[in-house]
Write an enzyme that holds these catalytic residues in place. Structure first.
Site, PDB file in Angstrom:
ATOM      1  N   LYS A  35      23.221   0.734  12.131  1.00  0.00           N
ATOM      2  CA  LYS A  35      22.839   1.648  13.208  1.00  0.00           C
ATOM      3  C   LYS A  35      21.586   1.204  13.959  1.00  0.00           C
ATOM      4  N   LEU A  39      20.019  -6.553  12.906  1.00  0.00           N
ATOM      5  CA  LEU A  39      20.493  -6.638  11.513  1.00  0.00           C
ATOM      6  C   LEU A  39      19.301  -6.915  10.584  1.00  0.00           C
ATOM      7  N   GLY A  41      18.113  -4.811   7.991  1.00  0.00           N
ATOM      8  CA  GLY A  41      17.650  -3.651   7.235  1.00  0.00           C
ATOM      9  C   GLY A  41      16.148  -3.471   7.216  1.00  0.00           C
ATOM     10  N   THR A 140      22.991   1.601   2.191  1.00  0.00           N
ATOM     11  CA  THR A 140      22.193   2.256   3.240  1.00  0.00           C
ATOM     12  C   THR A 140      20.707   2.315   2.916  1.00  0.00           C
ATOM     13  N   SER A 142      16.802   2.759   1.671  1.00  0.00           N
ATOM     14  CA  SER A 142      15.856   3.821   1.295  1.00  0.00           C
ATOM     15  C   SER A 142      14.931   4.150   2.451  1.00  0.00           C
ATOM     16  N   LEU A 183      -1.256  -1.338  -1.648  1.00  0.00           N
ATOM     17  CA  LEU A 183      -2.199  -2.435  -1.892  1.00  0.00           C
ATOM     18  C   LEU A 183      -1.930  -3.628  -0.974  1.00  0.00           C
ATOM     19  N   MET A 316      13.472  -1.098  -6.427  1.00  0.00           N
ATOM     20  CA  MET A 316      13.773  -1.191  -4.994  1.00  0.00           C
ATOM     21  C   MET A 316      13.230  -2.509  -4.470  1.00  0.00           C
ATOM     22  N   HIS A 442       0.355 -32.661 -13.058  1.00  0.00           N
ATOM     23  CA  HIS A 442      -1.091 -32.440 -13.020  1.00  0.00           C
ATOM     24  C   HIS A 442      -1.666 -33.000 -11.735  1.00  0.00           C
TER      25      HIS A 442
HETATM   26  P1  FAD Z   1      17.759  -1.622   3.455  1.00  0.00           P
HETATM   27  O1  FAD Z   1      17.063  -2.904   3.642  1.00  0.00           O
HETATM   28  O2  FAD Z   1      16.952  -0.379   3.525  1.00  0.00           O
HETATM   29  O3  FAD Z   1      18.905  -1.582   4.560  1.00  0.00           O
HETATM   30  C1  FAD Z   1      19.696  -0.476   4.769  1.00  0.00           C
HETATM   31  C2  FAD Z   1      20.217  -0.525   6.185  1.00  0.00           C
HETATM   32  O4  FAD Z   1      21.242   0.442   6.298  1.00  0.00           O
HETATM   33  C3  FAD Z   1      19.196  -0.174   7.259  1.00  0.00           C
HETATM   34  O5  FAD Z   1      19.153  -1.174   8.235  1.00  0.00           O
HETATM   35  C4  FAD Z   1      19.703   1.138   7.848  1.00  0.00           C
HETATM   36  O6  FAD Z   1      19.465   1.235   9.248  1.00  0.00           O
HETATM   37  C5  FAD Z   1      21.184   1.025   7.581  1.00  0.00           C
HETATM   38  N1  FAD Z   1      21.870   2.301   7.508  1.00  0.00           N
HETATM   39  C6  FAD Z   1      21.551   3.395   6.781  1.00  0.00           C
HETATM   40  N2  FAD Z   1      22.471   4.356   6.929  1.00  0.00           N
HETATM   41  C7  FAD Z   1      23.400   3.863   7.769  1.00  0.00           C
HETATM   42  C8  FAD Z   1      24.603   4.373   8.300  1.00  0.00           C
HETATM   43  N3  FAD Z   1      25.071   5.580   7.950  1.00  0.00           N
HETATM   44  N4  FAD Z   1      25.300   3.588   9.145  1.00  0.00           N
HETATM   45  C9  FAD Z   1      24.865   2.356   9.494  1.00  0.00           C
HETATM   46  N5  FAD Z   1      23.747   1.815   9.010  1.00  0.00           N
HETATM   47  C10 FAD Z   1      23.022   2.559   8.147  1.00  0.00           C
HETATM   48  N6  FAD Z   1      11.123  -5.979  -1.424  1.00  0.00           N
HETATM   49  C11 FAD Z   1      10.931  -7.204  -1.937  1.00  0.00           C
HETATM   50  O7  FAD Z   1      11.721  -7.645  -2.773  1.00  0.00           O
HETATM   51  N7  FAD Z   1       9.888  -7.997  -1.540  1.00  0.00           N
HETATM   52  C12 FAD Z   1       8.976  -7.559  -0.637  1.00  0.00           C
HETATM   53  O8  FAD Z   1       8.044  -8.282  -0.298  1.00  0.00           O
HETATM   54  C13 FAD Z   1       9.132  -6.270  -0.087  1.00  0.00           C
HETATM   55  N8  FAD Z   1       8.276  -5.800   0.826  1.00  0.00           N
HETATM   56  C14 FAD Z   1       8.461  -4.552   1.356  1.00  0.00           C
HETATM   57  C15 FAD Z   1       7.531  -4.075   2.274  1.00  0.00           C
HETATM   58  C16 FAD Z   1       7.669  -2.825   2.820  1.00  0.00           C
HETATM   59  C17 FAD Z   1       6.660  -2.322   3.821  1.00  0.00           C
HETATM   60  C18 FAD Z   1       8.797  -2.025   2.458  1.00  0.00           C
HETATM   61  C19 FAD Z   1       9.000  -0.673   3.074  1.00  0.00           C
HETATM   62  C20 FAD Z   1       9.730  -2.480   1.548  1.00  0.00           C
HETATM   63  C21 FAD Z   1       9.551  -3.753   0.982  1.00  0.00           C
HETATM   64  N9  FAD Z   1      10.449  -4.249   0.031  1.00  0.00           N
HETATM   65  C22 FAD Z   1      10.247  -5.492  -0.513  1.00  0.00           C
HETATM   66  C23 FAD Z   1      11.608  -3.481  -0.414  1.00  0.00           C
HETATM   67  C24 FAD Z   1      12.868  -3.972   0.333  1.00  0.00           C
HETATM   68  O9  FAD Z   1      12.665  -3.835   1.716  1.00  0.00           O
HETATM   69  C25 FAD Z   1      14.087  -3.175  -0.105  1.00  0.00           C
HETATM   70  O10 FAD Z   1      14.224  -3.231  -1.509  1.00  0.00           O
HETATM   71  C26 FAD Z   1      15.352  -3.744   0.528  1.00  0.00           C
HETATM   72  O11 FAD Z   1      15.257  -3.731   1.919  1.00  0.00           O
HETATM   73  C27 FAD Z   1      16.576  -2.948   0.085  1.00  0.00           C
HETATM   74  O12 FAD Z   1      17.710  -3.486   0.683  1.00  0.00           O
HETATM   75  P2  FAD Z   1      18.998  -2.604   0.971  1.00  0.00           P
HETATM   76  O13 FAD Z   1      19.983  -3.541   1.545  1.00  0.00           O
HETATM   77  O14 FAD Z   1      19.350  -1.821  -0.216  1.00  0.00           O
HETATM   78  O15 FAD Z   1      18.545  -1.538   2.084  1.00  0.00           O
HETATM   79  P1  NAI Z   2       5.264   2.513  -5.578  1.00  0.00           P
HETATM   80  O1  NAI Z   2       6.183   3.250  -6.448  1.00  0.00           O
HETATM   81  O2  NAI Z   2       5.052   1.066  -5.766  1.00  0.00           O
HETATM   82  O3  NAI Z   2       3.810   3.166  -5.634  1.00  0.00           O
HETATM   83  C1  NAI Z   2       3.597   4.515  -5.337  1.00  0.00           C
HETATM   84  C2  NAI Z   2       2.289   4.928  -5.961  1.00  0.00           C
HETATM   85  O4  NAI Z   2       1.943   6.213  -5.486  1.00  0.00           O
HETATM   86  C3  NAI Z   2       2.342   5.021  -7.474  1.00  0.00           C
HETATM   87  O5  NAI Z   2       1.250   4.318  -8.007  1.00  0.00           O
HETATM   88  C4  NAI Z   2       2.268   6.512  -7.757  1.00  0.00           C
HETATM   89  O6  NAI Z   2       1.629   6.811  -8.971  1.00  0.00           O
HETATM   90  C5  NAI Z   2       1.458   6.983  -6.563  1.00  0.00           C
HETATM   91  N1  NAI Z   2       1.643   8.390  -6.202  1.00  0.00           N
HETATM   92  C6  NAI Z   2       2.773   9.132  -6.240  1.00  0.00           C
HETATM   93  N2  NAI Z   2       2.533  10.364  -5.773  1.00  0.00           N
HETATM   94  C7  NAI Z   2       1.223  10.420  -5.436  1.00  0.00           C
HETATM   95  C8  NAI Z   2       0.379  11.411  -4.880  1.00  0.00           C
HETATM   96  N3  NAI Z   2       0.833  12.621  -4.568  1.00  0.00           N
HETATM   97  N4  NAI Z   2      -0.910  11.108  -4.632  1.00  0.00           N
HETATM   98  C9  NAI Z   2      -1.384   9.868  -4.942  1.00  0.00           C
HETATM   99  N5  NAI Z   2      -0.632   8.884  -5.466  1.00  0.00           N
HETATM  100  C10 NAI Z   2       0.650   9.160  -5.701  1.00  0.00           C
HETATM  101  O7  NAI Z   2       5.776   2.847  -4.095  1.00  0.00           O
HETATM  102  P2  NAI Z   2       5.403   2.199  -2.702  1.00  0.00           P
HETATM  103  O8  NAI Z   2       4.137   1.442  -2.781  1.00  0.00           O
HETATM  104  O9  NAI Z   2       5.529   3.303  -1.718  1.00  0.00           O
HETATM  105  O10 NAI Z   2       6.582   1.186  -2.492  1.00  0.00           O
HETATM  106  C11 NAI Z   2       7.944   1.653  -2.436  1.00  0.00           C
HETATM  107  C12 NAI Z   2       8.900   0.621  -2.906  1.00  0.00           C
HETATM  108  O11 NAI Z   2       8.950  -0.472  -2.027  1.00  0.00           O
HETATM  109  C13 NAI Z   2       8.528   0.096  -4.273  1.00  0.00           C
HETATM  110  O12 NAI Z   2       9.496   0.551  -5.175  1.00  0.00           O
HETATM  111  C14 NAI Z   2       8.574  -1.389  -4.168  1.00  0.00           C
HETATM  112  O13 NAI Z   2       9.475  -1.899  -5.084  1.00  0.00           O
HETATM  113  C15 NAI Z   2       9.056  -1.683  -2.748  1.00  0.00           C
HETATM  114  N6  NAI Z   2       8.135  -2.677  -2.191  1.00  0.00           N
HETATM  115  C16 NAI Z   2       8.103  -3.918  -2.745  1.00  0.00           C
HETATM  116  C17 NAI Z   2       7.221  -4.858  -2.300  1.00  0.00           C
HETATM  117  C18 NAI Z   2       7.190  -6.177  -2.960  1.00  0.00           C
HETATM  118  O14 NAI Z   2       8.099  -6.486  -3.710  1.00  0.00           O
HETATM  119  N7  NAI Z   2       6.183  -7.005  -2.717  1.00  0.00           N
HETATM  120  C19 NAI Z   2       6.292  -4.593  -1.203  1.00  0.00           C
HETATM  121  C20 NAI Z   2       6.383  -3.247  -0.719  1.00  0.00           C
HETATM  122  C21 NAI Z   2       7.297  -2.338  -1.192  1.00  0.00           C
END
Ligand code: FAD
Ligand code: NAI
Length: 463
Positions: A35, A39, A41, A140, A142, A183, A316, A442
């Site tokens: 949507k 592309l 996500g 879809t 998160s 962080l 996630m 090394h």
């Molecule tokens: P998504 O990537 O969320 O894709 C879902 C897609 O489905 C979206 O494009 C959405 O528009 C579409 N969609 C939803 N509903 C519909 C519908 N009904 N019809 C059509 N399309 C739809 N993970 C890592 O491993 N390394 C990282 O460094 C990392 N950094 C992150 C940084 C941030 C700021 C955030 C928010 C997340 C990060 N993540 C990271 C987490 C990672 O983005 C997710 O785990 C990953 O994108 C999940 O993939 P997915 O395919 O399940 O869903």
């Molecule tokens: P997170 O689960 O990593 O951290 C959320 C933090 O908020 C936790 O420490 C929790 O204890 C705290 N918290 C919860 N409720 C609170 C409250 N009311 N007040 C204060 N603190 C509270 O979730 P985050 O950072 O939002 O990331 C979401 C997801 O995205 C993660 O599951 C992560 O796997 C994914 N992600 C992965 C990245 C990577 O792999 N480098 C980068 C960014 C996101």
């Protein structure tokens, strides 16, 4: 019905697009519904990729300001062009999302543009047109978790999406949640000059990671100027034209204080996104957290409907979603796709990075498993010294009786790359001794991994 496919994947994130490509490679007729206008996500558009682009740029900026002097490189008149930095991030994202579009064309995956709704098993509606599908894959993803009393406007009170788009460096950024997003993005804005205060509910950062690593990580980030309020919760945030007043309650004492912020980043976790998907009508079961329920092979309770990625249980992470996409496509083709959930690395892309795979010490203790620990600090690694990046250590956990590797936790330079060696070793069922007896180049950072493996048997050489 307009057209029929073997597989219709709903969502083109790392789970969905990879599943679509793999299914097409295996000879199936595949469509992917998305949507968004592009592309890739969350990960490619507003997650992994833009955040890493800003992490890299902001690290370059901070190093130029502070680190090069030590190397005898004198740089003067350094200024920040945030608009250019943001534009570069946009270019990086653009190249990645276009890359997925190219891969779809190459593999003959049809992109159905619009929101997909499951009408029933075998039927998906997109933009008013109904398509047939032997298999439907829900991918879809998160969305950011809301917090009562904190209304997101993506300008003053932002989720990660708004925090990636700020046009000026905030004077004071308050981050709610000391997890991965808080962080990483807190680091970006701290490096670019913001004062950053992280309010975390628990008494530690990055829950789920090794406690010892988290403690040292907190010290390192504090040295970088980040402030922490641990064991505290935000009870409200009121935005005005001049900023945001954040109300924080310390859990132990009950003390309540107001903090003045310019921008507030809400990062307390993410939740499965299934809005408008028609799950209830199609009879697809979800769990108590709104995630689509699946069996170990990604099948939902409705035959012909599957789910992968952030929308189901598990970490996630983009690579977890991708691996599930591949495994499911292979199963749909009659093969034996499989994901090893015991070996999924996790990386926090700060400087230094935090990386982990397998069990933490806390988990092993709770499970009553006897283990040996091997640790090695980067201060004793020649390459880390040459780089001027000696913060952190490698910690390996191995079964006490068999020496089999059970987990690895690294705080340090390039930890996210170093962890791959241990993930591979664990995938092959290696022992700590296997790693210790492998010749490591090394001077390399990986020697710290080898030394930690030697330390499991109490025989590290360089400490
Ligand atoms: P998504 O990537 O969320 O894709 C879902 C897609 O489905 C979206 O494009 C959405 O528009 C579409 N969609 C939803 N509903 C519909 C519908 N009904 N019809 C059509 N399309 C739809 N993970 C890592 O491993 N390394 C990282 O460094 C990392 N950094 C992150 C940084 C941030 C700021 C955030 C928010 C997340 C990060 N993540 C990271 C987490 C990672 O983005 C997710 O785990 C990953 O994108 C999940 O993939 P997915 O395919 O399940 O869903
Ligand atoms: P997170 O689960 O990593 O951290 C959320 C933090 O908020 C936790 O420490 C929790 O204890 C705290 N918290 C919860 N409720 C609170 C409250 N009311 N007040 C204060 N603190 C509270 O979730 P985050 O950072 O939002 O990331 C979401 C997801 O995205 C993660 O599951 C992560 O796997 C994914 N992600 C992965 C990245 C990577 O792999 N480098 C980068 C960014 C996101």
């Amino acid at each position: 019905m307009s057209d029929s496919f073997d597989v219709i994947v709903i969502g083109s994130g790392p789970g969905g697009y990879v599943c679509a490509i793999r299914a097409a490679q295996l000879g199936m007729k595949v469509a992917c519904v998305e949507k968004r206008d592009t592309l890739g996500g969350t990960c490619l558009n507003v997650g992994c990729i833009p955040s890493k682009a800003l992490l890299q740029s902001s690290e370059n900026y901070a190093e130029t300001l502070h680190a090069w002097k030590d190397h005898g490189i004198m740089v003067e008149g350094v200024t920040l062009d945030l608009a250019r930095m943001q534009a570069r991030k946009g270019e990086v994202v653009g190249a990645n999302v276009k890359g997925v579009e190219f891969l779809f064309k190459k593999n003959k995956v049809t992109w159905l543009k619009g929101a997909g709704r499951i009408v029933a098993a075998g039927k998906v509606e997109v933009a008013g047109i109904e398509y047939g599908a032997k298999h439907i894959v829900i991918a879809t993803g998160s969305e950011s978790m809301p917090l009562p009393g904190v209304t997101v406007d993506e300008t003053r009170i932002v989720t990660s999406t708004g925090a990636l788009e700020l046009a000026t460096v905030p004077g004071h950024l308050v981050v709610i949640g000391g997890g991965v997003i808080g962080l990483e993005l807190g680091s970006v804005w701290r490096r670019l000059g913001a004062q950053v205060t992280v309010v975390e509910f628990l008494d530690r950062l990055i829950p789920g990671n090794d406690g010892e690593i988290a403690k040292q990580f907190e010290r390192v980030l504090s040295r970088q100027g980040m402030k922490f309020k641990l064991g505290a919760k935000v009870t409200g945030a009121v935005a005005s034209d001049t900023g945001v007043v954040v109300t924080v309650e310390t859990l132990k004492t009950g003390k309540v204080e107001d903090i003045q912020a310019d921008v507030v980043l809400l990062a307390i976790g993410r939740r499965a996104f299934t809005e408008g998907l028609g799950l209830a009508e199609a009879g697809v079961a979800t769990d108590e957290r709104g995630r689509v329920k699946t069996d170990p092979h990604f099948a939902t309770n409705v035959p012909g409907i599957y789910a992968i990625g952030d929308v189901i249980a598990g970490p996630m992470l983009a690579h977890k979603a991708e691996d599930e996409g591949v495994a499911l496509a292979e199963r749909l083709a009659g093969q034996a796709g499989h994901v090893n959930y015991a070996v999924i690395p996790g990386v926090v892309y700060t400087a230094p990075e935090v990386a982990s795979v397998g069990k933490t010490e806390e988990e092993l203790k709770a499970a009553g498993i006897e283990y040996a620990v091997g640790k090695f600090p980067f201060t004793a690694n020649g390459r880390a010294r040459a780089m001027g990046a000696t913060d952190g250590f490698v910690k390996l956990l191995a079964d006490k009786a068999t020496d089999r590797l059970l987990g690895a936790h690294i705080l340090g330079p390039d930890a996210g790359t170093l962890i791959a060696e241990i993930a591979l070793a664990m995938e092959f069922g290696a022992s700590a001794e296997d790693v210790a007896r492998t010749c490591h180049a090394h001077p390399s950072l990986n020697e710290a991994v080898k030394e930690a493996a030697l330390a499991v048997a109490g025989r590290a050489l360089h400490i």
